[in-house]
Design a protein around this motif. Structure first.
Motif, short mmCIF file in Angstrom:
data_model
loop_
_atom_site.label_atom_id
_atom_site.label_comp_id
_atom_site.label_asym_id
_atom_site.label_seq_id
_atom_site.Cartn_x
_atom_site.Cartn_y
_atom_site.Cartn_z
N VAL A 31 0.85 -1.20 0.00
CA VAL A 31 0.00 0.00 0.00
C VAL A 31 0.88 1.24 0.00
CG1 VAL A 31 -1.73 1.30 1.31
CG2 VAL A 31 -1.80 -1.20 1.29
N TYR A 32 0.48 2.21 -0.78
CA TYR A 32 1.09 3.54 -0.75
C TYR A 32 -0.03 4.55 -0.58
CZ TYR A 32 3.26 7.88 -2.26
OH TYR A 32 3.70 9.17 -2.31
N GLU A 33 0.14 5.44 0.40
CA GLU A 33 -0.85 6.49 0.65
C GLU A 33 -0.16 7.85 0.55
OE1 GLU A 33 -4.55 7.33 3.72
OE2 GLU A 33 -3.05 5.83 4.24
N HIS A 34 -0.63 8.67 -0.37
CA HIS A 34 -0.04 9.98 -0.62
C HIS A 34 -0.97 11.08 -0.11
CE1 HIS A 34 2.18 13.14 -2.61
NE2 HIS A 34 1.04 13.59 -3.10
N GLY A 35 -0.46 11.93 0.79
CA GLY A 35 -1.24 13.03 1.32
C GLY A 35 -1.20 14.25 0.42
N PHE A 36 -2.38 14.72 0.01
CA PHE A 36 -2.47 15.92 -0.84
C PHE A 36 -2.48 17.19 -0.02
CE2 PHE A 36 -4.50 12.84 -3.75
CZ PHE A 36 -3.62 12.98 -4.79
N ASP A 37 -3.24 17.19 1.06
CA ASP A 37 -3.31 18.35 1.95
C ASP A 37 -3.53 17.82 3.37
OD1 ASP A 37 -6.05 17.69 2.09
OD2 ASP A 37 -6.62 19.22 0.66
N ALA A 38 -4.03 18.63 4.27
CA ALA A 38 -4.11 18.25 5.69
C ALA A 38 -5.03 17.06 5.96
CB ALA A 38 -4.57 19.45 6.52
N LYS A 39 -6.05 16.83 5.11
CA LYS A 39 -7.03 15.79 5.42
C LYS A 39 -7.30 14.80 4.29
CE LYS A 39 -9.67 18.56 8.68
NZ LYS A 39 -11.01 19.02 9.05
#
Length: 181
Positions: free
Chosen positions: A43-51
């Motif tokens: 799994v890879y999870e990429h954060g775009f902004d705070a939420k």
């Protein structure tokens, strides 16, 4: 006298820096990698902004099918899962002193699954053709000390394959570890 002003200026800057860290908004991690154990997955999870994050998973799925003619069958298939997640309770968790590290929070997600042809295609187990599923999900993810990770999500979905379009329940339970920094 100049030393006193310099000391006062440095003290004010340090106090502001410490206070800014305390008041910093709680947010998701920019990049997070996980390995799941129950059904092998990366799994890879990429954060775009705070939420908000984009969750990408490559895994093995397990399915169950019952037919009055063919009977019961289980099947295993490779699967790709993409989700756009919105973590909605990070500030509330932080205010209560609960963990928010490594995206520990509740989320709503729009999800797209692509299920490849089943790996077990003999007559005893039946054949499962490729399909595509769109789903609206609610879930939670918790990452504990030692980077042990637990995740559950569920919701309604619509499955499309070459024979049929049908409403399906979508559920997932994973245990694994967050890897990297």
């Amino acid at each position: 006298m100049k030393k006193n002003y310099l000391f006062l200026l440095l003290a004010v800057l340090c106090i502001n820096a410490v206070q800014a860290q305390d008041d910093a908004p709680v947010s998701v991690v920019k990049n997070q990698f996980k390995v799941n154990l129950l059904f092998p997955a990366f799994v890879y999870e990429h954060g775009f902004d705070a939420k908000n994050t984009l969750y990408s998973e490559v895994t093995l799925g397990v399915g169950y099918r019952y037919s009055s003619y063919y009977g019961t069958s289980w099947y295993v298939f490779p699967m790709i899962n993409e989700q756009f997640r919105h973590y909605y309770n990070l500030e509330k968790r932080a205010a209560k002193g609960k963990r928010t590290a490594r995206n520990s929070g509740n989320f709503l997600a729009a999800s797209a699954y692509y299920n490849f042809e089943s790996l077990n295609t003999n007559e005893k187990y039946g054949n499962y053709d490729p399909s595509f599923t769109l789903a609206a999900l609610w879930g939670f993810q918790r990452t504990y000390k030692g980077r042990f990770n637990l995740e559950v999500h569920l919701g309604p979905g619509v499955n499309f394959d070459k024979y049929d379009t049908e409403f399906v329940p979508v559920t997932n339970f994973t245990l694994g570890w967050v890897i990297g920094k």
